[in-house]
Design a protein around this motif. Structure first.
Motif, PDB file in Angstrom:
ATOM      1  N   LEU A 215       0.784  -1.062   0.000  1.00 35.24           N
ATOM      2  CA  LEU A 215       0.078   0.072   0.046  1.00 35.24           C
ATOM      3  C   LEU A 215       0.710   1.501  -0.196  1.00 35.24           C
ATOM      4  O   LEU A 215       0.554   2.354  -0.468  1.00 35.24           O
ATOM      5  N   ARG A 216       2.171   1.219   0.723  1.00 39.11           N
ATOM      6  CA  ARG A 216       3.009   2.308   0.701  1.00 39.11           C
ATOM      7  C   ARG A 216       3.367   2.849  -0.570  1.00 39.11           C
ATOM      8  O   ARG A 216       3.615   3.926  -0.831  1.00 39.11           O
TER       9      ARG A 216
ATOM     10  N   GLN B  65       0.868   4.915  -2.078  1.00 39.38           N
ATOM     11  CA  GLN B  65       0.771   6.273  -1.629  1.00 39.38           C
ATOM     12  C   GLN B  65       2.008   7.014  -1.587  1.00 39.38           C
ATOM     13  O   GLN B  65       1.824   8.423  -1.186  1.00 39.38           O
TER      14      GLN B  65
ATOM     15  N   ALA C 242      -0.514  13.768   1.960  1.00 39.15           N
ATOM     16  CA  ALA C 242      -0.997  13.095   3.152  1.00 39.15           C
ATOM     17  C   ALA C 242      -2.609  13.554   3.360  1.00 39.15           C
ATOM     18  O   ALA C 242      -3.311  12.284   3.548  1.00 39.15           O
TER      19      ALA C 242
ATOM     20  N   ASP D 263      -4.519  13.284   1.107  1.00 38.82           N
ATOM     21  CA  ASP D 263      -5.438  12.563  -0.124  1.00 38.82           C
ATOM     22  C   ASP D 263      -5.630  11.103   0.473  1.00 38.82           C
ATOM     23  O   ASP D 263      -6.468  10.301   0.320  1.00 38.82           O
ATOM     24  N   TRP D 264      -4.288  10.728   1.108  1.00 39.89           N
ATOM     25  CA  TRP D 264      -4.524   9.155   1.384  1.00 39.89           C
ATOM     26  C   TRP D 264      -5.124   9.030   2.758  1.00 39.89           C
ATOM     27  O   TRP D 264      -5.861   7.976   2.957  1.00 39.89           O
ATOM     28  N   GLN D 265      -5.259  10.149   3.332  1.00 40.17           N
ATOM     29  CA  GLN D 265      -5.932  10.106   4.672  1.00 40.17           C
ATOM     30  C   GLN D 265      -7.511  10.080   4.419  1.00 40.17           C
ATOM     31  O   GLN D 265      -8.264   9.399   4.936  1.00 40.17           O
TER      32      GLN D 265
ATOM     33  N   PHE E 136      -8.532   6.709   3.085  1.00 32.39           N
ATOM     34  CA  PHE E 136      -8.471   5.561   4.112  1.00 32.39           C
ATOM     35  C   PHE E 136      -9.681   5.933   5.058  1.00 32.39           C
ATOM     36  O   PHE E 136     -10.668   4.867   5.586  1.00 32.39           O
TER      37      PHE E 136
ATOM     38  N   MET F 137       1.302  10.554  -3.047  1.00 30.61           N
ATOM     39  CA  MET F 137       0.189  11.344  -2.730  1.00 30.61           C
ATOM     40  C   MET F 137       0.446  12.270  -1.592  1.00 30.61           C
ATOM     41  O   MET F 137       1.016  11.844  -0.488  1.00 30.61           O
TER      42      MET F 137
END
Length: 59
Positions: free
Chosen positions: A13-14, A17, A22, A24-26, A29, A20
């Motif tokens: 997954l990293r 990310q 922060a 956007d990925w937060q 999630f 991206m």
């Protein structure tokens, strides 16, 4: 390579990310967690022989 046999590929997954921001990925999630809550998990498995390499590929 044997025909008809799947070749393992790295996925982490990293990797997705990495580029991206922060926020956007937060946000991604935040929508994922409610979908994972009802997921059925496999029984817990303890690894007792940590001296031997595992079959897991992590990079």
């Amino acid at each position: 390579m044997t025909p008809g046999v799947a070749m393992p590929q790295r996925f982490h997954l990293r990797d997705a990310q990495a580029g991206m921001p922060a926020a956007d990925w937060q946000e991604a999630f935040a929508t994922l967690w409610p979908l994972l809550r009802p997921a059925q998990l496999s029984p817990l498995a303890l690894f007792t022989n940590l001296d031997e390499p595992s079959n897991c590929c992590c990079g």
